[in-house]
Scaffold this motif. Sequence first.
Motif, mmCIF file in Angstrom:
data_model
loop_
_atom_site.group_PDB
_atom_site.id
_atom_site.type_symbol
_atom_site.label_atom_id
_atom_site.label_comp_id
_atom_site.label_asym_id
_atom_site.label_seq_id
_atom_site.Cartn_x
_atom_site.Cartn_y
_atom_site.Cartn_z
ATOM 1 N N VAL A 259 0.842 -1.198 0.000
ATOM 2 C CA VAL A 259 0.000 0.000 0.000
ATOM 3 C C VAL A 259 0.871 1.240 0.000
ATOM 4 O O VAL A 259 2.036 1.211 0.401
ATOM 5 C CB VAL A 259 -0.946 0.038 1.227
ATOM 6 C CG1 VAL A 259 -1.907 -1.141 1.219
ATOM 7 C CG2 VAL A 259 -0.161 0.060 2.531
ATOM 8 N N ASP A 260 0.284 2.349 -0.465
ATOM 9 C CA ASP A 260 0.993 3.620 -0.384
ATOM 10 C C ASP A 260 0.701 4.264 0.974
ATOM 11 O O ASP A 260 0.089 3.649 1.852
ATOM 12 C CB ASP A 260 0.617 4.531 -1.553
ATOM 13 C CG ASP A 260 -0.869 4.895 -1.588
ATOM 14 O OD1 ASP A 260 -1.560 4.757 -0.545
ATOM 15 O OD2 ASP A 260 -1.358 5.306 -2.658
ATOM 16 N N LYS A 261 1.104 5.506 1.152
ATOM 17 C CA LYS A 261 0.936 6.144 2.459
ATOM 18 C C LYS A 261 -0.516 6.495 2.773
ATOM 19 O O LYS A 261 -0.841 6.809 3.924
ATOM 20 C CB LYS A 261 1.818 7.389 2.563
ATOM 21 C CG LYS A 261 3.302 7.066 2.633
ATOM 22 C CD LYS A 261 4.134 8.325 2.792
ATOM 23 C CE LYS A 261 5.618 8.018 2.811
ATOM 24 N NZ LYS A 261 6.443 9.244 2.944
ATOM 25 N N LEU A 263 -2.652 4.187 2.331
ATOM 26 C CA LEU A 263 -3.047 2.804 2.592
ATOM 27 C C LEU A 263 -3.865 2.197 1.462
ATOM 28 O O LEU A 263 -4.513 1.159 1.629
ATOM 29 C CB LEU A 263 -3.802 2.687 3.930
ATOM 30 C CG LEU A 263 -3.017 3.225 5.144
ATOM 31 C CD1 LEU A 263 -3.845 3.070 6.413
ATOM 32 C CD2 LEU A 263 -1.693 2.501 5.305
ATOM 33 N N TYR A 271 -8.154 -0.839 0.152
ATOM 34 C CA TYR A 271 -7.155 -0.397 1.127
ATOM 35 C C TYR A 271 -6.775 -1.568 2.041
ATOM 36 O O TYR A 271 -7.492 -2.569 2.127
ATOM 37 C CB TYR A 271 -7.720 0.760 1.963
ATOM 38 C CG TYR A 271 -8.158 1.941 1.135
ATOM 39 C CD1 TYR A 271 -7.310 3.015 0.922
ATOM 40 C CD2 TYR A 271 -9.419 1.961 0.532
ATOM 41 C CE1 TYR A 271 -7.702 4.094 0.142
ATOM 42 C CE2 TYR A 271 -9.818 3.033 -0.260
ATOM 43 C CZ TYR A 271 -8.952 4.090 -0.454
ATOM 44 O OH TYR A 271 -9.337 5.148 -1.241
ATOM 45 N N LEU A 273 -4.639 -2.419 6.009
ATOM 46 C CA LEU A 273 -3.923 -1.940 7.191
ATOM 47 C C LEU A 273 -3.683 -3.096 8.146
ATOM 48 O O LEU A 273 -4.261 -4.178 8.009
ATOM 49 C CB LEU A 273 -4.676 -0.812 7.906
ATOM 50 C CG LEU A 273 -5.835 -1.168 8.844
ATOM 51 C CD1 LEU A 273 -6.169 0.020 9.751
ATOM 52 C CD2 LEU A 273 -7.069 -1.620 8.084
ATOM 53 N N ALA A 277 -0.579 -5.536 5.968
ATOM 54 C CA ALA A 277 -0.213 -4.441 5.073
ATOM 55 C C ALA A 277 1.281 -4.126 5.121
ATOM 56 O O ALA A 277 1.898 -4.120 6.189
ATOM 57 C CB ALA A 277 -1.018 -3.189 5.428
ATOM 58 N N VAL A 279 3.452 -1.060 4.424
ATOM 59 C CA VAL A 279 3.324 0.380 4.245
ATOM 60 C C VAL A 279 4.707 0.987 4.016
ATOM 61 O O VAL A 279 5.582 0.910 4.881
ATOM 62 C CB VAL A 279 2.678 1.038 5.495
ATOM 63 C CG1 VAL A 279 2.404 2.511 5.218
ATOM 64 C CG2 VAL A 279 1.411 0.310 5.896
ATOM 65 N N ASN A 280 4.888 1.562 2.846
ATOM 66 C CA ASN A 280 6.178 2.194 2.547
ATOM 67 C C ASN A 280 7.339 1.215 2.764
ATOM 68 O O ASN A 280 8.402 1.584 3.261
ATOM 69 C CB ASN A 280 6.371 3.439 3.413
ATOM 70 C CG ASN A 280 7.274 4.474 2.758
ATOM 71 O OD1 ASN A 280 7.220 4.670 1.546
ATOM 72 N ND2 ASN A 280 8.095 5.133 3.546
ATOM 73 N N SER A 293 -2.605 4.078 11.540
ATOM 74 C CA SER A 293 -3.181 3.740 10.232
ATOM 75 C C SER A 293 -4.699 3.874 10.251
ATOM 76 O O SER A 293 -5.303 4.375 9.301
ATOM 77 C CB SER A 293 -2.793 2.312 9.835
ATOM 78 O OG SER A 293 -1.399 2.187 9.629
ATOM 79 N N GLU A 307 -2.519 10.881 4.348
ATOM 80 C CA GLU A 307 -1.392 9.952 4.432
ATOM 81 C C GLU A 307 -1.128 9.597 5.891
ATOM 82 O O GLU A 307 -1.208 10.446 6.775
ATOM 83 C CB GLU A 307 -0.131 10.572 3.822
ATOM 84 C CG GLU A 307 -0.203 10.748 2.315
ATOM 85 C CD GLU A 307 1.138 11.172 1.728
ATOM 86 O OE1 GLU A 307 2.060 11.507 2.511
ATOM 87 O OE2 GLU A 307 1.261 11.160 0.497
#
Length: 380
Positions: A259-261, A263, A271, A273, A277, A279-280, A293, A307
Amino acid sequence: MKPIVIIGSGISAYSVAREFRKINEKTPLHIISMDSADNYSKPMLSNALANSKNATNLVMAESAKMAEQLSAKISANTLVHAIDTEKQTVNLASEVIPYSKLVLALGAKPIRLSINGDAAEQVLAVNNLTDYAKFRKAIKGKKDIVILGPGLIGCEFANDLVQNKFNVTVVGPDKYPLERMLPQAAGRHLQSELENLGIKFKLETTVEAINFSESQLQLQLADEVFLLKADVVLSAIGLKSEVFLASEANIIVNKGIVVDKTLQTSAENVYALGDCAEVNGLVLPYIMPIMNSARALAQTLSGNITEVSYPAMPVVIKTPACPIAVASPANESDGEWQIDENDEGVKACFYQSENLTGFVLTGERVSEKQSLTKDLPAYF
């Protein structure tokens, strides 16, 4: 109006649902869970004995109560067969659920070892309330417990069990407990304190086979002729992100669901979390990343694209025999640990270019956690 659908009913799922309801009371929510969907704190499983809790009274609210509190529809004991990201639907056994936005809060699953022997299937793992109820039933009236894995969960369970008069042996290939999280001085301090309680460690070895033997199980270790006996064997090797549903829906996965920032996954309006997930580039299966998150994602689900930010978030390990606080550096390849060890415990600080980027505190040195945390950089 199509609902926001959340798959999962753990801390991640219920946290984002609560945060969303704080800012949006009208949009329909539909939570789908493969288990009972009762609300409980998963981190409490590893010290439930010390807190006089069983699987039943660990439940803080049953699913019906959660549905009422969140003004949500909750489908408990319901298996999701597939996700169609083009049609924006979730496919159940006999129903297709459309969604406006989909949240994957799938959690993580135990890593399973390949072990030989006619009793290999007797190895237990605790990852949810059902698992914990089975574990408590198995240890009732028993004394000898072997734990596979000297990591965080293994050590927490070991401490909890030995405090309740069980004979505990921890087995693993590591040189010392929590080797992946702690520098050696801190790990050795933890091992010493747990051994003082009576816990035995069989380290730098693995279990090759588990067989039935009269009323107990016999474990054959890789480096020993003598057999290790146990009434119950608990696997605490570790967890890996649950990514199957996402992968089958052609959503990009790596260590976790990527996922991106904000989510968002590689699929529009989907999405993720929590423990599932990435994340970054980070999979952080702890409470504080989940809460950060959940707050950010609730805003995004309400239309305010937000974000997530990860500040420094030390983890407190629940081993009362040797309290530990850990703030792991993001990268240990270009820095060094500076160790200060005294009668109060270990203070290990990790420096990169003269900047503090991580620490480990044991024993009474845990009292320095707050002051050191102020000097740590954020993850992002």
